[in-house]
Design a protein around this motif. Structure first.
Motif, PDB file in Angstrom:
ATOM      1  N   LEU A  33      -7.241   5.484   1.369  1.00  0.00           N
ATOM      2  CA  LEU A  33      -8.104   5.439   0.261  1.00  0.00           C
ATOM      3  C   LEU A  33      -8.040   6.125   0.012  1.00  0.00           C
ATOM      4  O   LEU A  33      -8.654   6.724  -1.194  1.00  0.00           O
ATOM      5  CB  LEU A  33      -9.586   4.863   0.876  1.00  0.00           C
ATOM      6  CG  LEU A  33     -10.890   4.508   0.006  1.00  0.00           C
ATOM      7  CD1 LEU A  33     -10.573   3.204  -0.811  1.00  0.00           C
ATOM      8  CD2 LEU A  33     -11.864   3.968   1.050  1.00  0.00           C
ATOM      9  N   PRO A  37      -3.576   8.661  -2.544  1.00  0.00           N
ATOM     10  CA  PRO A  37      -3.936   8.864  -3.495  1.00  0.00           C
ATOM     11  C   PRO A  37      -4.217  10.396  -3.425  1.00  0.00           C
ATOM     12  O   PRO A  37      -3.186  11.007  -5.150  1.00  0.00           O
ATOM     13  CB  PRO A  37      -5.574   8.731  -3.905  1.00  0.00           C
ATOM     14  CG  PRO A  37      -5.199   7.314  -2.952  1.00  0.00           C
ATOM     15  CD  PRO A  37      -4.800   7.619  -1.748  1.00  0.00           C
ATOM     16  N   MET A  67      -4.307   1.312   0.266  1.00  0.00           N
ATOM     17  CA  MET A  67      -4.484   1.996  -1.149  1.00  0.00           C
ATOM     18  C   MET A  67      -3.981   0.884  -2.338  1.00  0.00           C
ATOM     19  O   MET A  67      -4.877   1.223  -3.080  1.00  0.00           O
ATOM     20  CB  MET A  67      -3.251   3.394  -1.402  1.00  0.00           C
ATOM     21  CG  MET A  67      -3.431   4.003  -2.500  1.00  0.00           C
ATOM     22  SD  MET A  67      -2.556   5.527  -3.131  1.00  0.00           S
ATOM     23  CE  MET A  67      -1.043   4.214  -3.213  1.00  0.00           C
ATOM     24  N   ARG A  71      -7.512   0.443  -4.340  1.00  0.00           N
ATOM     25  CA  ARG A  71      -7.350   1.822  -5.057  1.00  0.00           C
ATOM     26  C   ARG A  71      -6.360   1.005  -6.266  1.00  0.00           C
ATOM     27  O   ARG A  71      -5.549   1.420  -6.842  1.00  0.00           O
ATOM     28  CB  ARG A  71      -7.151   3.155  -4.740  1.00  0.00           C
ATOM     29  CG  ARG A  71      -8.087   3.361  -3.539  1.00  0.00           C
ATOM     30  CD  ARG A  71      -9.494   3.829  -4.020  1.00  0.00           C
ATOM     31  NE  ARG A  71      -8.917   4.890  -5.597  1.00  0.00           N
ATOM     32  CZ  ARG A  71      -9.673   6.443  -5.075  1.00  0.00           C
ATOM     33  NH1 ARG A  71      -9.175   6.907  -4.071  1.00  0.00           N
ATOM     34  NH2 ARG A  71      -9.084   7.227  -6.074  1.00  0.00           N
ATOM     35  N   TYR A  74      -4.135   3.357  -8.901  1.00  0.00           N
ATOM     36  CA  TYR A  74      -2.615   3.330  -8.827  1.00  0.00           C
ATOM     37  C   TYR A  74      -1.593   3.225  -8.265  1.00  0.00           C
ATOM     38  O   TYR A  74      -1.097   3.215  -8.072  1.00  0.00           O
ATOM     39  CB  TYR A  74      -2.549   4.697  -6.975  1.00  0.00           C
ATOM     40  CG  TYR A  74      -4.074   5.306  -7.042  1.00  0.00           C
ATOM     41  CD1 TYR A  74      -3.257   7.010  -6.906  1.00  0.00           C
ATOM     42  CD2 TYR A  74      -5.196   5.881  -6.865  1.00  0.00           C
ATOM     43  CE1 TYR A  74      -3.560   7.943  -7.223  1.00  0.00           C
ATOM     44  CE2 TYR A  74      -5.722   7.585  -7.010  1.00  0.00           C
ATOM     45  CZ  TYR A  74      -5.243   7.835  -7.135  1.00  0.00           C
ATOM     46  OH  TYR A  74      -5.605   9.347  -7.278  1.00  0.00           O
TER      47      TYR A  74
END
Length: 179
Positions: A33, A37, A67, A71, A74
Motif C-alpha cells: 500500500l 508505490p 498494490m 492502488r 499504479y
C-alpha cells in the motif's frame, strides 16, 4: 532494486529504532500500500519514465498483488510484472521448519514481545562469518548447510544450485541469517 522493510539494509528509519516494537509493526499489506508505490514513484522520477518493469520474489510478489488491487492507479505505471516464487497461499508451503512453528506463532510472538525481542533471526557479522566457514567448499559441514536450506525452504535437491551454493557460500548463509 527495492529494499523492503524488515531486512538488514532497511534499519535506518528516520525516526524509529529497530529496537522498538513500532519499527517492526508492518505487514505485506502496508508494503504494498505504501512502500512499493513510493519506490515506483522514486524510480520513475529519477528516470523520467512514465512506467517501469517490476520483478518480485516471494514477499515482493505478495506486496505487488496488494498494490495492484488496492492502488489500481499504479497498474498504469507498470509495463510488466514478473512474479518469481509468488506467495499466495501458505497452506502449500513445504518447509518442515515453518510447518512446525506455525501453530505456535502467537505464543512465540508473545514470549518474544515480553523479552523485548522484535526481530526474527537478526543478521550479525558473527553469523555471516560463521556461516561462511561452516558452509564453504572445503568444509565437512557443507551438507549440513544444504539441509538447513531444505528445512527452511522445503526439500528439493534438484532445485538447489550447488554451483552457486559452493561459489558463494558467504552470500548463501547471509540469506539464511536474514530469514
Amino acid at each position: 532494486m527495492g529494499n523492503a522493510r524488515g531486512n538488514t539494509n532497511s534499519r535506518k528509519h528516520t525516526w524509529m529504532s529497530p529496537e522498538s516494537r513500532a519499527f517492526w509493526e508492518f505487514s505485506w499489506h502496508e508494503i504494498g500500500l505504501y512502500d512499493l508505490p513510493a519506490m515506483i514513484d522514486y524510480v520513475l522520477a529519477k528516470t523520467g519514465q512514465s512506467a517501469t518493469h517490476y520483478i518480485g520474489h516471494s514477499q515482493g510478489t505478495t506486496s505487488f498483488f496488494v498494490m495492484g488491487s488496492m492502488r489500481p492507479e499504479y497498474n498504469n505505471k507498470i509495463r510488466s510484472m514478473h512474479a518469481l516464487a509468488p506467495v499466495a497461499f501458505m497452506s502449500n508451503l513445504f518447509s518442515p521448519f515453518i510447518r512446525a512453528i506455525a501453530p505456535f506463532v502467537d505464543q512465540i510472538d508473545l514470549v518474544m514481545d515480553l523479552l523485548g525481542v522484535y526481530e526474527f533471526m537478526p543478521s550479525s557479522e558473527m553469523m555471516v562469518k560463521g556461516g561462511y566457514y561452516v558452509c564453504r567448499d572445503e568444509s565437512i559441514f557443507q551438507e549440513v548447510c544444504a539441509n538447513v536450506l531444505f528445512l527452511i525452504g522445503g526439500y528439493n535437491s534438484e532445485q538447489l544450485n550447488r554451483v552457486s551454493y559452493l561459489v558463494y557460500p558467504k552470500k548463501m548463509f547471509y540469506k539464511i541469517a536474514l530469514f
